[in-house]
Motif scaffolding. Structure first.
Motif, PDB file in Angstrom:
ATOM      1  N   LEU A   1     -10.289 -77.780  -5.095  1.00 59.08           N
ATOM      2  CA  LEU A   1      -9.759 -78.305  -6.360  1.00 59.08           C
ATOM      3  C   LEU A   1      -8.570 -77.494  -6.834  1.00 59.08           C
ATOM      4  CD1 LEU A   1     -13.078 -78.982  -8.303  1.00 59.08           C
ATOM      5  CD2 LEU A   1     -11.493 -80.675  -7.391  1.00 59.08           C
TER       6      LEU A   1
ATOM      7  N   PHE B   1     -21.007 -79.349 -11.276  1.00 60.31           N
ATOM      8  CA  PHE B   1     -20.180 -78.835 -12.364  1.00 60.31           C
ATOM      9  C   PHE B   1     -21.031 -78.367 -13.530  1.00 60.31           C
ATOM     10  CE2 PHE B   1     -15.867 -80.155 -11.159  1.00 60.31           C
ATOM     11  CZ  PHE B   1     -16.162 -80.957 -10.079  1.00 60.31           C
TER      12      PHE B   1
ATOM     13  N   MET C   1     -17.408 -93.965  -1.157  1.00 60.93           N
ATOM     14  CA  MET C   1     -16.032 -93.557  -0.848  1.00 60.93           C
ATOM     15  C   MET C   1     -15.885 -93.283   0.651  1.00 60.93           C
ATOM     16  SD  MET C   1     -14.295 -93.696  -3.540  1.00 60.93           S
ATOM     17  CE  MET C   1     -15.332 -95.032  -4.078  1.00 60.93           C
TER      18      MET C   1
ATOM     19  N   PRO D   1     -11.467 -81.737  -0.151  1.00 66.09           N
ATOM     20  CA  PRO D   1     -12.873 -81.350  -0.341  1.00 66.09           C
ATOM     21  C   PRO D   1     -13.808 -82.033   0.663  1.00 66.09           C
ATOM     22  CG  PRO D   1     -11.854 -81.789  -2.458  1.00 66.09           C
ATOM     23  CD  PRO D   1     -10.840 -82.146  -1.419  1.00 66.09           C
ATOM     24  N   VAL D   2     -13.563 -83.330   0.920  1.00 73.20           N
ATOM     25  CA  VAL D   2     -14.451 -84.056   1.821  1.00 73.20           C
ATOM     26  C   VAL D   2     -14.327 -83.528   3.250  1.00 73.20           C
ATOM     27  CG1 VAL D   2     -14.936 -86.312   2.821  1.00 73.20           C
ATOM     28  CG2 VAL D   2     -14.516 -86.107   0.375  1.00 73.20           C
TER      29      VAL D   2
ATOM     30  N   GLU E   1     -12.270 -84.491 -11.264  1.00 67.88           N
ATOM     31  CA  GLU E   1     -12.511 -83.528 -10.193  1.00 67.88           C
ATOM     32  C   GLU E   1     -13.797 -83.855  -9.447  1.00 67.88           C
ATOM     33  OE1 GLU E   1     -12.189 -79.699 -12.076  1.00 67.88           O
ATOM     34  OE2 GLU E   1     -10.004 -79.761 -11.891  1.00 67.88           O
ATOM     35  N   ALA E   2     -14.816 -84.303 -10.193  1.00 65.87           N
ATOM     36  CA  ALA E   2     -16.059 -84.691  -9.528  1.00 65.87           C
ATOM     37  C   ALA E   2     -15.781 -85.844  -8.566  1.00 65.87           C
ATOM     38  CB  ALA E   2     -17.108 -85.096 -10.559  1.00 65.87           C
ATOM     39  N   ALA E   3     -14.969 -86.795  -9.017  1.00 64.92           N
ATOM     40  CA  ALA E   3     -14.651 -87.933  -8.158  1.00 64.92           C
ATOM     41  C   ALA E   3     -13.815 -87.483  -6.963  1.00 64.92           C
ATOM     42  CB  ALA E   3     -13.914 -89.006  -8.953  1.00 64.92           C
ATOM     43  N   ALA E   4     -12.909 -86.537  -7.193  1.00 60.93           N
ATOM     44  CA  ALA E   4     -12.115 -86.018  -6.074  1.00 60.93           C
ATOM     45  C   ALA E   4     -13.033 -85.335  -5.059  1.00 60.93           C
ATOM     46  CB  ALA E   4     -11.061 -85.032  -6.578  1.00 60.93           C
ATOM     47  N   MET E   5     -14.039 -84.594  -5.553  1.00 56.15           N
ATOM     48  CA  MET E   5     -15.002 -83.956  -4.646  1.00 56.15           C
ATOM     49  C   MET E   5     -15.789 -85.021  -3.886  1.00 56.15           C
ATOM     50  SD  MET E   5     -14.762 -80.626  -4.950  1.00 56.15           S
ATOM     51  CE  MET E   5     -16.201 -80.153  -4.015  1.00 56.15           C
ATOM     52  N   ASP E   6     -15.988 -86.163  -4.531  1.00 58.66           N
ATOM     53  CA  ASP E   6     -16.707 -87.266  -3.887  1.00 58.66           C
ATOM     54  C   ASP E   6     -15.811 -88.023  -2.905  1.00 58.66           C
ATOM     55  OD1 ASP E   6     -19.330 -87.172  -4.637  1.00 58.66           O
ATOM     56  OD2 ASP E   6     -19.069 -88.321  -6.477  1.00 58.66           O
ATOM     57  N   GLY E   7     -14.577 -87.605  -2.792  1.00 59.77           N
ATOM     58  CA  GLY E   7     -13.710 -88.223  -1.801  1.00 59.77           C
ATOM     59  C   GLY E   7     -12.863 -89.376  -2.326  1.00 59.77           C
ATOM     60  N   ALA E   8     -12.781 -89.513  -3.654  1.00 58.80           N
ATOM     61  CA  ALA E   8     -11.997 -90.610  -4.207  1.00 58.80           C
ATOM     62  C   ALA E   8     -10.515 -90.229  -4.245  1.00 58.80           C
ATOM     63  CB  ALA E   8     -12.483 -90.945  -5.615  1.00 58.80           C
TER      64      ALA E   8
ATOM     65  N   LEU F   1     -14.433 -85.126 -14.763  1.00 57.82           N
ATOM     66  CA  LEU F   1     -14.753 -86.423 -14.164  1.00 57.82           C
ATOM     67  C   LEU F   1     -13.824 -86.694 -12.986  1.00 57.82           C
ATOM     68  CD1 LEU F   1     -15.390 -88.724 -17.239  1.00 57.82           C
ATOM     69  CD2 LEU F   1     -17.049 -87.900 -15.568  1.00 57.82           C
TER      70      LEU F   1
ATOM     71  N   TYR G   1     -20.614 -89.744 -13.998  1.00 59.97           N
ATOM     72  CA  TYR G   1     -19.788 -90.871 -14.420  1.00 59.97           C
ATOM     73  C   TYR G   1     -20.563 -91.671 -15.463  1.00 59.97           C
ATOM     74  CZ  TYR G   1     -18.089 -89.438  -9.839  1.00 59.97           C
ATOM     75  OH  TYR G   1     -17.671 -88.691  -8.786  1.00 59.97           O
TER      76      TYR G   1
ATOM     77  N   ARG H   1      -8.131 -94.450  -6.672  1.00 60.13           N
ATOM     78  CA  ARG H   1      -9.527 -94.819  -6.833  1.00 60.13           C
ATOM     79  C   ARG H   1     -10.116 -94.200  -8.107  1.00 60.13           C
ATOM     80  NH1 ARG H   1     -13.104 -98.522  -5.856  1.00 60.13           N
ATOM     81  NH2 ARG H   1     -12.533 -98.716  -3.662  1.00 60.13           N
TER      82      ARG H   1
ATOM     83  N   ARG I   1     -24.623 -86.269   0.047  1.00 58.72           N
ATOM     84  CA  ARG I   1     -23.535 -86.235   1.022  1.00 58.72           C
ATOM     85  C   ARG I   1     -23.845 -85.317   2.195  1.00 58.72           C
ATOM     86  NH1 ARG I   1     -18.924 -84.812  -2.104  1.00 58.72           N
ATOM     87  NH2 ARG I   1     -18.272 -84.063  -0.087  1.00 58.72           N
TER      88      ARG I   1
END
Ligand code: ATP
Ligand code: MG
Lengths: 288, 362
Positions: B52, B81, B102, B72-73, A182-189, A180, B87, A193, B150
């Motif tokens: 990551l 995954f 974001m 990553p962005v 890591e997914a958020a980190a990939m989403d730019g959080a 979770l 979420y 955040r 995205r």
């Protein structure tokens, strides 16, 4: 129908009966004083109360009167509402700030890798068993030096960080899937955040547990507030009850009314949240 | 859309080295599959490309820009995954919109992108549901949708199908292939399932123990595996192996001798290190060995097991010096365990690997 009959069977088995008897005994021992407290507070006549207190009559309600409550609320020397507000300010601040601070600490411990992390975690867990009483004197010297005596913050600040809360948060976070984050980190959080928008919204059960545990602990805190407050201005209920009790001549009806009103908010809060509380305690037991 | 280039990419955890210097050029719009046994470093490599996992050494370039130290962005990559990692407290819509929020995208753009992804993935009806109210396949599509909105340059997938049942896996595989055709993005896909690798990939990268064994199109890997590892990993059922020796080197072409001394002429050439009498391994695909095929070479076999697969059957047989030789035959003809006969194969169809497992050239 099988489940029903097996249920009836179990209800009447000797083991079950014994269990129920034991629970009933335990419940009466715990509830007894509460009943006396409630019954006594409703009796208007002080002489009658003193007579009753020695025996079974203490459990038996007489004519119901709210006279004691009225007098407690009207007492200017011992302002119940002032004490109540003070306690609420202190407890709500400790719980509110505690949730933020302790969960943030736990999140770092659970997710970030840094030198000394394991040691820090071990120290925090070790701190759980250190009683506040043993820290009271050095702490008193510190706050005195800071000129914090007789205030709200002297009752709040030292207790926001709470090792047991950190530990409960840590355990809970460690079980949340790392994917979770890591997914958020990939989403730019950002880390902040992720903590705020992903982790905390998923942590309602542990937040409730921590709020209840920390809240109860400081609702009834006695030693520290007694040490750091002088007048009634910042004094909480727990100290107020004792002070009220210490007055001569002792008005038992009013003492009991005071004590009743002081316990009521805790009982209400506990009944409201108990489902969550039990859930999370059971949950951590099963998963752990 | 972007080319991705890996130069001497390495990864170690403290002293432990798990990726030992990988070079790979991925073309713009290419569908690349990393395949290999469990623990070979597929996920680690993908996660380094994702941002990551820190890159211990080497250069990662995405779209011409060195990306080692980018987030990553900034890299413009999106990842799906294995666990979906949706979420749980957000609706499907919010799950897909989170990344754009974001990025502070404006509301109309977010709504438009989410609608677009929902349409592509047939998720319109589920936008207001929570992930817990979705089936596994629907969750998978939301996870893909979260990547699509995205508009990333590169899509990364880590075993996205492994939590789906067999039928759904085939379906979703086709959907991913279609998605690649429609979007045309560079995609990097990790799996340990060689069928997924064969069906999806433009090129497959076979990894083993943190090293690249071979890179090539599915056909190249199937028809010309560079070594015994790739030969046994690609193809289902797997290639069968027979021990043999080099019996003669006439005119550059090798003649091999089977365990029983039977000579097999091949059209393989000796490598420089090859010597007369060297032990080698013969590799035979199941479809190249048949009870009464047209092949000129014969191998005495005894059937040990039979598997019925509807349209065809697999015979598992023993031969001199070898067990578990696999033959794929059409249904129909009755065979029984214990039957003995001469299986036939075409010597030009076989593969030869030297003592170190490296394929000998043709
Ligand atoms: N945090 C870590 N610390 C130490 N070693 C690690 C760590 N993460 C992975 N490894 C090691 O790196 C190697 C590659 O792991 P990786 O997860 O990339 O394998 P994989 O090919 O994805 O396998 P699978 O098919 O099982 O997912 C493994 O040997 C693993 O033990
Ligand atoms: Mg993996």
């Amino acid at each position: 129908m099988a489940p029903v009959s097996s249920r009836t069977l179990r209800l009447t088995s000797p083991a079950t009966l014994l269990t129920y008897a034991a629970m009933l005994a335990a419940a009466s021992i715990m509830l007894g004083p509460l009943v006396v407290m409630l019954v006594t507070s409703l009796k208007p006549d002080t002489l009658q109360i003193v007579q009753d207190l020695g025996g079974v009559a203490a459990f038996i309600p007489g004519p119901v009167s709210l006279e004691n409550y009225k007098r407690v609320l009207a007492d200017q020397q011992m302002p119940f509402l002032r004490f109540l507000v003070n306690t609420l300010v202190v407890v709500v601040s400790i719980v509110g700030l505690g949730i933020i601070v302790n969960s943030m600490a736990a999140y770092c411990l659970a997710r970030r890798r840094f030198r000394g992390r394991d040691l820090l975690l071990a120290v925090i867990i070790a701190l759980i068993i250190v009683p506040v009483e043993s820290l009271a004197v050095p702490l008193l010297m510190m706050v005195n030096h800071l000129g914090w005596m007789d205030s709200y913050h002297v009752q709040i600040v030292p207790f926001i960080a709470h090792p047991f809360s950190i530990f409960l948060f840590y355990q809970y976070f460690a079980k949340l899937p790392k994917d979770l984050d890591e997914a958020a980190a990939m989403d730019g959080a950002s880390v902040w955040r992720i903590y705020w928008s992903i982790i905390m919204p998923l942590s309602a059960p542990v937040i409730a547990t921590v709020a209840i545990l920390q809240g109860l602990e400081f609702w009834s805190a006695y030693l520290w507030p007694l040490m750091v407050t002088r007048g009634v201005e910042f004094r909480p209920l727990s100290v107020g009850v004792a002070q009220f009790f210490g007055q001569e001549p002792r008005q038992w009806g009013e003492v009991m009314a005071f004590a009743n009103m002081a316990s009521l908010p805790v009982i209400i809060a506990y009944l409201t949240f108990q489902r969550w509380f039990i859930q999370s305690v059971v949950g951590s037991a099963v998963k752990g | 859309m972007a080319p991705v280039s890996l130069r001497q990419i390495r990864k170690s955890y403290h002293e432990l080295s798990v990726i030992h210097g990988i070079d790979l050029e991925i073309a713009d719009g290419e569908f690349i599959v990393f395949v290999g046994p469990s623990g070979c470093g597929k996920s680690t490599l993908l996660r380094m490309i994702a941002g990551l996992e820190e890159i211990t050494g080497g250069d990662l370039t995405i779209d011409g820009v060195r990306a080692n130290d980018q987030s990553p962005v900034e890299r413009g990559v999106a990842m799906v995954f294995q666990s979906y990692a949706l979420y749980p407290h957000m609706t499907v819509r919010d799950n897909m919109a989170f990344g754009l929020k974001m990025a502070k995208a404006d509301r109309t753009l977010i709504a438009q992108r989410v609608a677009e992804a929902a349409r592509i993935l047939h998720l319109e009806r589920y936008l207001d549901r929570r992930p817990s109210a979705l089936s596994g396949g629907q969750r998978q599509r939301v996870a893909i949708g979260r990547a699509i909105v995205r508009h990333p340059k590169v899509f990364l997938f880590d075993e996205p199908l492994s939590n789906l049942d067999a039928a759904l896996r085939v379906n979703t595989r086709l959907e991913i292939a279609r998605l690649h055709r429609d979007l045309g993005n560079t995609m990097i896909y990790v799996t340990h399932d060689q069928v997924e690798a064969m069906t999806l990939a433009d090129r497959i990268v076979v990894l083993n123990g943190g090293r690249v064994e071979q890179v090539g199109t599915p056909a190249e890997l199937y028809e010309r595996p560079a070594n015994r590892f790739v030969a046994s990993f690609i193809g289902s059922p797997a290639m069968s192996f027979l021990p043999a020796q080099i019996a003669a080197l006439d005119g550059g072409r090798l003649t091999l001798a089977l365990a029983d001394g039977r000579p097999i002429p091949t059209h393989h050439r000796a490598s420089e290190a090859t010597r007369l009498g060297d032990p080698v391994t013969i590799g035979l695909r199941p479809e190249h060995l048949a009870p009464d095929g047209p092949g000129s070479a014969a191998l005495p076999v005894e059937i040990q097991d039979i598997e019925y697969h509807g349209d065809r059957r697999f015979l598992y047989a023993s031969a001199p010096g070898a067990n578990g030789l696999t033959m794929a035959i059409p249904g129909g003809r009755p065979f029984q365990v214990g039957d003995r006969f001469d299986a036939r194969f075409d010597p030009t169809a076989l593969h030869v690997f030297d003592g170190a497992g490296v394929a000998l050239p043709v």
